[in-house]
Design a protein around this motif. Structure first.
Motif, PDB file in Angstrom:
ATOM      1  N   LYS A 153      87.630  34.645  57.537  1.00  0.00           N
ATOM      2  CA  LYS A 153      88.339  33.849  56.550  1.00  0.00           C
ATOM      3  C   LYS A 153      88.471  34.664  55.275  1.00  0.00           C
ATOM      4  N   PHE A 196      91.625  35.534  51.783  1.00  0.00           N
ATOM      5  CA  PHE A 196      92.938  35.306  51.199  1.00  0.00           C
ATOM      6  C   PHE A 196      93.962  36.233  51.838  1.00  0.00           C
ATOM      7  N   THR A 197      95.158  35.720  52.029  1.00  0.00           N
ATOM      8  CA  THR A 197      96.234  36.560  52.539  1.00  0.00           C
ATOM      9  C   THR A 197      96.879  37.289  51.371  1.00  0.00           C
ATOM     10  N   ILE A 204      99.969  37.213  50.466  1.00  0.00           N
ATOM     11  CA  ILE A 204     100.875  36.299  49.771  1.00  0.00           C
ATOM     12  C   ILE A 204     100.094  35.437  48.772  1.00  0.00           C
ATOM     13  N   GLU A 205      98.956  34.923  49.171  1.00  0.00           N
ATOM     14  CA  GLU A 205      98.141  34.113  48.275  1.00  0.00           C
ATOM     15  C   GLU A 205      97.678  34.922  47.064  1.00  0.00           C
ATOM     16  N   MET A 206      97.295  36.148  47.281  1.00  0.00           N
ATOM     17  CA  MET A 206      96.862  37.011  46.179  1.00  0.00           C
ATOM     18  C   MET A 206      98.016  37.304  45.229  1.00  0.00           C
ATOM     19  N   ILE A 255     100.626  35.388  44.670  1.00  0.00           N
ATOM     20  CA  ILE A 255     100.921  34.159  43.929  1.00  0.00           C
ATOM     21  C   ILE A 255      99.932  33.991  42.778  1.00  0.00           C
ATOM     22  N   VAL A 256      98.652  34.221  43.020  1.00  0.00           N
ATOM     23  CA  VAL A 256      97.634  34.128  41.976  1.00  0.00           C
ATOM     24  C   VAL A 256      97.922  35.138  40.864  1.00  0.00           C
TER      25      VAL A 256
END
Length: 98
Positions: free
Chosen positions: A4, A6-7, A9-11, A13-14
């Motif tokens: 598990k 972060f992907t 894309i998530e990084m 966005i952050v």
């Protein structure tokens, strides 16, 4: 085994959200900096005025800014905004603007 985390894309966005917040916050802080320095100078001028009165009571004459610094009544002859402080012949303290 599935890990598990972060992907990418998530990084991204952050990072984008943090960048937008910084772009909003930094101009507001720099805009208020001059106002803060101005208020700091007003407070410093009031302090110098009080020290002029204290010097007058002790030595029975109006001091120069250099005399106040030399006698350790004040630590600096400049406001927080960098402008010099001046004392008139009647003991009024003001900012010279240079």
């Amino acid at each position: 085994m599935k890990e598990k985390g972060f992907t990418l894309i998530e990084m991204l966005i952050v990072m984008a959200v943090i960048s937008v917040l910084l772009l909003i916050a930094i101009p507001n802080m720099t805009k208020h900096n001059s106002m803060i320095q101005s208020k700091g100078c007003e407070a410093f001028l009031n302090t110098v005025q009080a020290q002029v009165k204290a010097y007058e009571m002790e030595y029975h004459r109006v001091p120069t800014v250099q005399e106040l610094v030399a006698a350790r009544y004040i630590k600096s002859d400049r406001c927080p905004n960098g402008h010099a402080v001046q004392i008139s012949a009647d003991g009024a303290v003001s900012e010279s603007g240079s």
